[in-house]
Design a protein around this motif. Structure first.
Motif, PDB file in Angstrom:
ATOM      1  N   TYR A   1      59.950  77.723 162.548  1.00  0.00           N
ATOM      2  CA  TYR A   1      60.921  77.275 161.551  1.00  0.00           C
ATOM      3  C   TYR A   1      60.412  77.702 160.172  1.00  0.00           C
ATOM      4  CZ  TYR A   1      62.501  74.411 165.452  1.00  0.00           C
ATOM      5  OH  TYR A   1      62.956  73.989 166.678  1.00  0.00           O
ATOM      6  N   ILE A   2      61.254  78.437 159.461  1.00  0.00           N
ATOM      7  CA  ILE A   2      60.831  79.029 158.185  1.00  0.00           C
ATOM      8  C   ILE A   2      61.723  78.527 157.063  1.00  0.00           C
ATOM      9  CG2 ILE A   2      60.535  81.190 156.916  1.00  0.00           C
ATOM     10  CD1 ILE A   2      60.069  82.594 159.551  1.00  0.00           C
ATOM     11  N   ASN A   3      61.095  78.171 155.943  1.00  0.00           N
ATOM     12  CA  ASN A   3      61.844  77.808 154.740  1.00  0.00           C
ATOM     13  C   ASN A   3      62.382  79.097 154.122  1.00  0.00           C
ATOM     14  OD1 ASN A   3      62.768  77.087 152.197  1.00  0.00           O
ATOM     15  ND2 ASN A   3      61.199  75.538 151.890  1.00  0.00           N
ATOM     16  N   ASN A   4      63.666  79.331 154.265  1.00  0.00           N
ATOM     17  CA  ASN A   4      64.269  80.577 153.809  1.00  0.00           C
ATOM     18  C   ASN A   4      64.899  80.460 152.434  1.00  0.00           C
ATOM     19  OD1 ASN A   4      64.528  83.267 154.767  1.00  0.00           O
ATOM     20  ND2 ASN A   4      66.737  83.002 154.944  1.00  0.00           N
ATOM     21  N   ALA A   5      64.563  79.379 151.713  1.00  0.00           N
ATOM     22  CA  ALA A   5      65.069  79.255 150.343  1.00  0.00           C
ATOM     23  C   ALA A   5      64.502  80.358 149.465  1.00  0.00           C
ATOM     24  CB  ALA A   5      64.706  77.883 149.769  1.00  0.00           C
ATOM     25  N   ASN A   6      63.256  80.772 149.754  1.00  0.00           N
ATOM     26  CA  ASN A   6      62.643  81.896 149.054  1.00  0.00           C
ATOM     27  C   ASN A   6      62.453  83.018 150.065  1.00  0.00           C
ATOM     28  OD1 ASN A   6      61.065  83.714 147.608  1.00  0.00           O
ATOM     29  ND2 ASN A   6      59.940  82.108 146.540  1.00  0.00           N
ATOM     30  N   LEU A   7      63.142  84.129 149.867  1.00  0.00           N
ATOM     31  CA  LEU A   7      63.187  85.182 150.869  1.00  0.00           C
ATOM     32  C   LEU A   7      61.875  85.940 151.013  1.00  0.00           C
ATOM     33  CD1 LEU A   7      66.727  86.690 150.098  1.00  0.00           C
ATOM     34  CD2 LEU A   7      66.114  84.868 151.696  1.00  0.00           C
TER      35      LEU A   7
END
Length: 387
Positions: free
Chosen positions: A120-126
């Motif tokens: 699970y990756i925080n994709n708010a910052n690409l």
């Protein structure tokens, strides 16, 4: 040729006789280049904090965690051995990714059942999300190869055939808080912040500097009866009202460009207003220090533009060098853009950004106090001669 040389000498004299020109042309690039070097000191992201949820706690899962820990881009900061809410773990920038190793991972490997590891990756910052994804796949490939080689040896098959074996397990990637990797969603907080910072800083600086250039500051002092608060807030309030109206304009743009408005409008408005108040006081300080519109503008251009890059809007703030962190932290833009991103993209609450709010209030008090002191000094220069 002689005339041409004279023109060259004339232009050089003109350049150095005007303090604005060498400061912008030489000082700006020198400062920008130095600061960018401190920001991108390594040229790549290292030690991005991730968390592992190991529901198996077996030699195989521990071996995978060891491989993850040996990858330069990752920093396995914590390992949980029970189910944990991944969305809460990824809120903000405490962890950029969470790797979930399922129960019976090793047992399924041994019987060839092909278990699946979920990332699970925080994709708010690409940018960091791409590093996390590639690093986890690299770790999975290393473990798959290791397992394949061990299996081949047990079956007395040449190890050179390891690459031809199918994967012993799979890795699934789930991107949270911007699953479509929408660039407009990613860039929106920084876009809003840099526009408002640039406009408000410059306008407030020009507003106060023009009072001295036009010799109307004494009139301002007279009408305000020498009160710091009356003089300051009579000039601030119109711009604050306009800033609030501009936020409404951007809300209309959301609808016009088919973007969904955030659910928590109240916290976003609060963070936006604190940001506006703080940069307003910064603009006042520039106007009172230089008392010249062009010099104040020059000062703000040189100092505020690097704050955009060092803020952490794309390159994670914790990856900046120490100097860049200190520089970025001196501007409210850093805490605004990171806090706004959590509210806007990650659907966070004020509690999730309490550290950024505290930073905003500290800067608000600091720059508000400095601007008040400077205004008091300038008012006393007008009042004392009259006495």
């Amino acid at each position: 040729m002689k005339n041409f040389l004279q023109l060259l000498q004339r232009e050089i004299r003109l350049f150095f006789s005007n303090p604005v020109m060498p400061t912008l042309y030489i000082g700006g690039p020198v400062l920008f280049g130095l600061l960018f070097g401190f920001i991108y000191v390594d040229g790549k992201l290292n030690n991005l904090p991730v968390v592992v949820v190991d529901l198996d706690n077996s030699p195989a899962s521990n071996h995978f965690i060891d491989i993850l820990a040996n990858i330069d881009a990752l920093d396995v900061q914590h390992v949980y051995y029970e189910n944990t809410e991944t969305s809460q773990l990824l809120m903000g920038e405490e962890y950029h990714g969470a790797i979930l190793i399922p129960e019976k991972f090793e047992a399924d490997l041994l019987i060839g059942r092909h278990p699946e590891i979920n990332t699970y990756i925080n994709n708010a910052n690409l940018i960091p999300s791409g590093y996390i994804s590639r690093s986890v796949y690299a770790a999975a490939a290393a473990l798959n190869t290791s397992l394949a080689v061990e299996g081949l040896k047990r079956n007395k098959v040449p190890s050179s055939l390891a690459a031809q074996q199918h994967e012993a397990f799979k890795v699934n990637t789930f991107r949270q808080f911007n699953p479509a990797s929408n660039y407009s969603v990613f860039v929106w907080p920084s876009f809003l912040g840099i526009i408002m910072q640039s406009v408000i800083l410059v306008v407030l600086a020009i507003s106060f500097a023009s009072e001295f250039e036009n010799h109307t500051f004494a009139n301002l002092v007279s009408l305000s009866t020498g009160s710091i608060f009356i003089a300051m807030f009579s000039k601030l309030i119109p711009y604050w009202i306009l800033a609030f109206l501009l936020l409404g304009v951007y809300a209309v743009y959301f609808h016009f460009f088919r973007q969904s408005l955030p659910d928590k409008i109240g916290p976003i408005v609060l963070v936006f207003l604190i940001f506006v108040f703080t940069i307003s006081f910064q603009g006042i300080i520039a106007g009172l220090l230089f008392k010249n519109q062009l010099q104040a503008l020059q000062f703000l251009i040189i100092l505020s533009m690097p704050a955009y890059v060092s803020s952490g809007f794309s390159w994670p703030f914790e990856q900046d060098g120490l100097v860049a962190k200190l520089y970025g932290g001196a501007f409210p833009y850093m805490s605004f853009v990171n806090g706004f991103r959590i509210l806007f993209i990650e659907d966070g609450t004020l509690g999730d950004i309490k550290d950024y709010i505290q930073m905003q209030f500290i800067l608000l008090l600091l720059y508000g106090s400095i601007s008040g002191i400077l205004l008091k000094v300038n008012i006393m220069k007008i009042v004392r001669p009259a006495i």
